[in-house]
Design a protein around this motif. Structure first.
Motif, short mmCIF file in Angstrom:
data_model
loop_
_atom_site.label_atom_id
_atom_site.label_comp_id
_atom_site.label_asym_id
_atom_site.label_seq_id
_atom_site.Cartn_x
_atom_site.Cartn_y
_atom_site.Cartn_z
N PRO A 108 0.82 -1.22 0.00
CA PRO A 108 0.00 0.00 0.00
C PRO A 108 0.85 1.26 0.00
N VAL A 109 1.55 1.49 -1.10
CA VAL A 109 2.52 2.60 -1.19
C VAL A 109 1.81 3.95 -1.01
N MET A 110 2.29 4.73 -0.06
CA MET A 110 1.68 6.05 0.17
C MET A 110 2.68 7.18 0.02
N THR A 123 -6.00 6.70 1.14
CA THR A 123 -5.93 5.72 2.22
C THR A 123 -7.22 4.94 2.37
N LEU A 124 -8.35 5.64 2.38
CA LEU A 124 -9.64 4.97 2.58
C LEU A 124 -9.95 4.01 1.44
N ALA A 125 -9.62 4.44 0.22
CA ALA A 125 -9.88 3.57 -0.94
C ALA A 125 -9.03 2.30 -0.86
N LYS A 149 -5.72 3.55 11.19
CA LYS A 149 -6.17 4.75 11.90
C LYS A 149 -5.73 4.72 13.37
N VAL A 150 -4.44 4.46 13.57
CA VAL A 150 -3.89 4.47 14.92
C VAL A 150 -2.76 5.51 14.99
N ASP A 151 -2.32 5.81 16.21
CA ASP A 151 -1.20 6.75 16.40
C ASP A 151 0.06 6.17 15.76
#
Ligand code: PXL
Length: 267
Positions: A108-110, A123-125, A149-151
């Motif tokens: 999941p390359v961001m 991210t959501l997609a 969706k964590v720290d």
């Protein structure tokens, strides 16, 4: 018989990450590689290696996926950089229709290392459309925290919590890369829904590691194509990349080349 792997990913002009890393890795395992190109990334050598991003048109991506996924029957599919929500949705849709029964590795390359996140809105997609299709999901610390969706993930316990969350979204094996393990070691942390595994190796601070993430997931994909079990493929990919970083060589003042060992084992 020759095993086949498809990468649906971006081009890294510098040659270290993206589909260049994927195809080199497939070749290194004697797996026949093919590609569907989603985006071209160039680096500005006069401006601190700033990344420039040129997405490929949706119809062009669809044609390449048709050529490869429909026309050439890969044993395994790997995804890398997908630079828009529309492209993520297209890839997910094509994988759902034509990828049935195939092993799928989702990286999941961001962001590229050292740059700001490229596409935070994706991210959501990725979470909703691609994570459920993953045989193996390979986020780094940043990607795992964003998706779950964590720290920010700082400890082994943080990574385990994020892995549980990501597994609950449908990925069969979640591997969080380069988790701090203790003072000397980092670990690939794996969760398959029942048990955790940690594959540790010493920290290698001073080496070049551009493309390590892509190479890691491509190594898993190549090994799955040759019939290796997921957990063993992940363990061996961890060693493969560690060794490649340990032997890496400088290319210019910004980046270096991984130097992996050739992998010859029967299919
Ligand atoms: O390493 C992440 C990455 C993935 N894919 C492409 C890239 C990069 C980083 O440079 O260029 C195409």
């Amino acid at each position: 018989m020759l095993k086949r792997a498809l990468t649906i990913a971006g081009s890294d002009a510098s040659g270290g990450a993206g589909m260049q890393a994927d195809l080199k890795t497939f070749q290194n395992y004697d797996v026949y590689g093919m590609s569907a190109l989603t985006v071209l990334v160039a680096m500005d050598y006069q401006n601190n290696w700033d990344h420039q991003i040129f997405p490929v048109a949706i119809e062009t991506i669809k044609s390449q996926i048709s050529t490869t996924l429909e026309g050439l029957n890969p044993d395994v599919v790997k995804t890398g950089m997908l630079p828009s929500v529309a492209i993520i949705e297209l890839v997910a849709q094509q994988l759902e229709i034509f990828g049935k029964g195939k092993k799928i590795v989702i990286d999941p390359v961001m962001a590229c290392k050292g740059t700001a996140p490229l596409f935070p809105e994706n991210t959501l997609a990725i979470l909703q459309k691609l994570v459920p299709l993953a045989t193996v999901l390979t986020p780094n610390l940043f990607e795992a925290a964003q998706l779950a969706k964590v720290d920010p993930i700082k400890t082994l316990e943080d990574a385990k919590k994020a892995a549980i969350i990501l597994h609950s979204h449908g990925a069969k094996f979640v591997v969080i890369k380069a988790v701090p393990y203790d003072d000397e070691l980092i670990a690939e942390v794996v969760f398959n829904g029942t048990t955790f595994a940690c594959f540790t190796h010493p920290k290698l601070d001073s080496s070049y590691n551009h493309g390590a993430g892509c190479t890691f997931s491509a190594s898993i994909a190549a090994q799955l194509a040759k019939g290796k079990e997921e957990l063993q493929a992940i363990a061996d990919a961890s060693s493969y990349v560690f060794s490649a970083i340990a032997k890496s060589e400088k290319l210019n003042e910004f980046t270096g080349a991984l130097v992996p060992d050739r992998q010859i084992f029967p299919a």
